[in-house]
Design an enzyme around this catalytic site. Structure first.
Site, PDB file in Angstrom:
ATOM      1  N   GLY A   7       0.820  -1.212   0.000  1.00 44.66           N
ATOM      2  CA  GLY A   7       0.000   0.000   0.000  1.00 44.66           C
ATOM      3  C   GLY A   7       0.854   1.263   0.000  1.00 44.66           C
ATOM      4  O   GLY A   7       0.474   2.290  -0.574  1.00 44.66           O
ATOM      5  N   TYR A  48      -1.864 -11.712   5.043  1.00 44.03           N
ATOM      6  CA  TYR A  48      -3.265 -11.727   5.469  1.00 44.03           C
ATOM      7  C   TYR A  48      -3.638 -13.000   6.229  1.00 44.03           C
ATOM      8  O   TYR A  48      -4.622 -13.018   6.969  1.00 44.03           O
ATOM      9  CB  TYR A  48      -4.197 -11.557   4.256  1.00 44.03           C
ATOM     10  CG  TYR A  48      -4.072 -10.231   3.527  1.00 44.03           C
ATOM     11  CD1 TYR A  48      -3.386  -9.156   4.082  1.00 44.03           C
ATOM     12  CD2 TYR A  48      -4.665 -10.048   2.280  1.00 44.03           C
ATOM     13  CE1 TYR A  48      -3.283  -7.948   3.402  1.00 44.03           C
ATOM     14  CE2 TYR A  48      -4.570  -8.839   1.597  1.00 44.03           C
ATOM     15  CZ  TYR A  48      -3.870  -7.792   2.159  1.00 44.03           C
ATOM     16  OH  TYR A  48      -3.781  -6.605   1.471  1.00 44.03           O
ATOM     17  N   GLY A  77      -5.927  -5.392  -2.317  1.00 49.20           N
ATOM     18  CA  GLY A  77      -4.818  -5.257  -1.369  1.00 49.20           C
ATOM     19  C   GLY A  77      -4.944  -3.983  -0.568  1.00 49.20           C
ATOM     20  O   GLY A  77      -5.977  -3.311  -0.591  1.00 49.20           O
ATOM     21  N   CYS A  78      -3.891  -3.643   0.170  1.00 48.52           N
ATOM     22  CA  CYS A  78      -3.939  -2.497   1.077  1.00 48.52           C
ATOM     23  C   CYS A  78      -3.714  -1.192   0.313  1.00 48.52           C
ATOM     24  O   CYS A  78      -2.688  -0.531   0.517  1.00 48.52           O
ATOM     25  CB  CYS A  78      -2.902  -2.639   2.176  1.00 48.52           C
ATOM     26  SG  CYS A  78      -3.159  -4.073   3.218  1.00 48.52           S
ATOM     27  N   VAL A  79      -4.593  -0.850  -0.585  1.00 49.59           N
ATOM     28  CA  VAL A  79      -4.421   0.413  -1.315  1.00 49.59           C
ATOM     29  C   VAL A  79      -5.622   1.324  -1.112  1.00 49.59           C
ATOM     30  O   VAL A  79      -6.650   0.885  -0.696  1.00 49.59           O
ATOM     31  CB  VAL A  79      -4.200   0.208  -2.823  1.00 49.59           C
ATOM     32  CG1 VAL A  79      -2.874  -0.452  -3.057  1.00 49.59           C
ATOM     33  CG2 VAL A  79      -5.321  -0.582  -3.436  1.00 49.59           C
TER      34      VAL A  79
END
Lengths: 533, 106
Positions: A273, A310, B104-106
């Site tokens: 991210g 995860y 995902g983590c976006v």
């Protein structure tokens, strides 16, 4: 009006166990007290494909079995999974704390008021931290231990299990962010969050049931293409090139981000991210480490460049697969240690839980980057000017780093040194509230789950963040929530967008390393760019 | 699997309306889908500039580009991006460009 609900409601066909209504929810401070809307309802068509009979919300979206024999197979598969949970061969990792938590709970309910989702929902019974364990306990009593009917009657531990109850239990396991605030207040040390996670594990490992963002598009995609975001090594290279250009433009410094540098002291693991959504975090790490003369590298090996794991939220097998790939990437580079960037669950996964998986040469020393940042800041090697951070700053404590691992003070000592208007939230440190996006919630973006996350699980965090800045409510005063975790930042972004917090209150969010770099005296312009709110 | 009908054609989409068969994308698809993403009227040259940029990047790298990179390469700011695509770059713009949903983590 909240209707009292109990275990018996879970096995009833049709209807919803609980109704969520804005009028019941915990009040937010003005002007946010006028903004609540009912959660988006699923369409009739969607309800045919996905069960929403717990609370009208869908995290997984399970299609209920339609034929009696399918239903029986569904229940039997679950029960086989429960048996495995209590077999040391199958569950040597978590058997002991699971057994302890199920057996020792005296149902005193002291943990209920510690749960931000329960309190913020207006105290919906189904969100009590004890509800999931009680369902599991009754299933075990009736179907696994097969206790005598009279004993079950005496213990009130009977349940007439059906697929409907199990589907509701599966969804309910995804209404707990695994923040473990309940475990912290338990006088007997029962960890009801661990039970939520073990229930998720039965559904995933035994039945192939998990939210697609977490499994199919999450850990499966990570193992296949390198990252749950779909970022491949060529994409990584493109992003790093862009990042280096950005650094040069912002700071005038020509910094080459080290990739695959063999024998480095540190392999830095970032959540992907940071590469895609918060590149300023990546840039700030590179600027700080360069200035401090740290010998570090990133890995471009598949999985080795995305710190996420995860599996720590729902599946031991997926967890182990990813943890091994992370360790292997470090071993291939011959680094001395692995350092975890600003990602909370990756801290838990790699530093804490992986200790049960990694042996021999793969058991490479692993640490959080937070104490390293403190060391750099306190060393005096870099000239820092706190005047550059002269705006109100508060600190969010990511549950995994702080409550779980006890990394409480390094980030605070940094902020006291570089942020003159730093103030704490109430409560904070190990008693913090979860952002509401923990355990994968921040990435579950389908159906009406984002509505639930903003309105219910994130509500307490929004309130305590606003309260921390109550002395400067005007949007003209720019304020900063320091949230050193990707997942928490994702949740803050969503909360702030949903409630218009930048427009109404001038609050921005970001990581810790960005604030440090923003204070660096030799930079010609501020590093933090408020326009990216 | 949910379906939507646009300009007389049926498309398979996910629960949030992202196209599932990426090769079914066409300019007509984007044009017909625009109103669902709160865009009034026809797509403008600026919309197409963003959509084409997203598609090119996706074809090359298999993911949606960083928002920072979109803004820099196309010389527009976030505000403008949200004006063009009111539901946001990750939702509206990616959907119209026929990209898979960002994960995902976006």
């Amino acid at each position: 009006m909240i209707r009292k609900t109990g275990i018996q409601d879970f096995t009833k066909p049709g209807g919803q166990v609980a109704e969520l209504e804005p009028a019941d929810w915990m009040k937010l401070p003005a002007p946010y007290d006028q903004m609540d809307k009912p959660l988006k309802k699923l369409t009739e068509d969607q309800r045919k494909r996905m069960d929403a009979t717990l609370d009208g919300v869908v995290a997984i979206g399970i299609l209920p079995p339609s034929m009696p024999e399918e239903e029986k197979a569904f229940v039997d598969r679950f029960l086989a999974g429960v048996e495995k949970l209590f077999d040391a061969k199958d569950n040597w990792t978590f058997l002991q704390p699971l057994y302890h938590s199920l057996e020792y709970c005296v149902k005193c309910q002291i943990c209920s008021d510690a749960c931000p989702a329960y309190v913020a929902s207006g105290r919906q019974d189904i969100y009590r931290p004890t509800m999931r364990p009680e369902l599991l306990r009754r299933i075990i009593s009736t179907y696994v231990k097969k206790e005598h009917p009279l004993l079950r009657k005496f213990k009130a531990s009977n349940i007439e299990l059906n697929a409907q109850a199990l589907i509701r239990l599966a969804e309910l396991a995804y209404r707990c962010t695994l923040c473990r605030r309940c475990a912290q207040v338990c006088l007997l040390g029962c960890d009801n969050a661990l039970i939520s996670r073990e229930i998720r594990k039965i559904f995933s490992q035994q039945m192939g049931i998990a939210p697609k963002e977490v499994h199919e598009k999450g850990s499966v995609q990570q193992i296949k293409v390198g990252s749950s975001t779909g970022m491949t090594p060529p994409a990584l290279a493109d992003i790093l090139e862009f990042t280096e250009e950005e650094i040069a433009e912002k700071t005038g410094k020509k910094i080459k981000i080290p990739v695959d540098k063999k024998g480095s002291d540190i392999l830095l693991l970032h959540n992907a991210g940071e590469f895609l959504a918060w590149p300023e975090n990546l840039e700030a790490f590179a600027i700080l480490f360069d200035a401090a003369g740290i010998d570090w590298t990133l890995s471009s090996e598949l999985v080795g460049y995305d710190a996420v794991n995860y599996g720590v939220w729902y599946d031991d097998v997926q967890f182990a697969r990813v943890a091994l790939r992370h360790a292997q990437a470090a071993k291939n580079l011959g680094v001395k240690r692995i350092s975890l960037g600003e990602c909370g669950h990756a801290h838990k996964a790699m530093i804490v839980v992986a200790d049960r998986v990694l042996t021999g040469e793969l058991n490479i020393p692993r640490e959080s980057a937070l104490p390293l940042m403190e060391k750099i800041v306190m060393s005096g090697r870099i000239k820092l000017d706190p005047g550059r951070n002269n705006f109100p700053v508060t600190l969010h404590d990511p549950c995994n780093m702080v409550r779980l691992m006890g990394i409480v003070e390094p980030q605070r000592r940094i902020l006291r040194k570089i942020a003159p208007q730093f103030r704490e939230m109430t409560p904070h440190g190990v008693e913090n509230y979860c952002c509401g996006g923990g355990s994968g919630f921040a990435i579950i973006q389908s159906n009406n789950f984002p509505d639930w996350r903003s309105s219910v699980s994130g509500r307490m965090k929004l309130k305590q963040t606003l309260d921390a800045f109550a002395d400067a409510p005007s949007a003209d005063v720019k304020k900063y929530v320091c949230a050193p975790c990707s997942n928490c930042k994702g949740q803050y972004r969503e909360l702030f967008n949903t409630y218009g917090v930048w427009e109404k209150s001038g609050i921005f969010y970001g990581g810790l390393v960005e604030l440090i770099v923003n204070a660096m005296a030799d930079l010609k312009q501020p590093f933090i760019q408020w326009e990216w709110h | 699997m949910p379906q939507i009908e646009l300009a007389g054609k049926t498309y398979e989409v996910d629960e949030d309306g992202f196209l599932q068969e990426l090769d079914k994308w066409s300019e007509e698809f984007a044009e017909a889908y625009a109103h669902v993403e709160e865009i009034d009227g026809k797509l403008t040259e600026e919309h197409w500039m963003v959509i084409n940029y997203l598609r090119n990047y996706y074809q090359q790298f298999g993911i949606a580009p960083m928002i920072r990179k979109i803004c820099k390469d196309l010389k527009i700011d976030m505000k403008k991006l949200y004006e063009l695509f009111p539901t946001g770059p990750a939702k509206g713009a990616c959907k119209l460009a026929g990209l898979s949903k960002p994960t995902g983590c976006v």
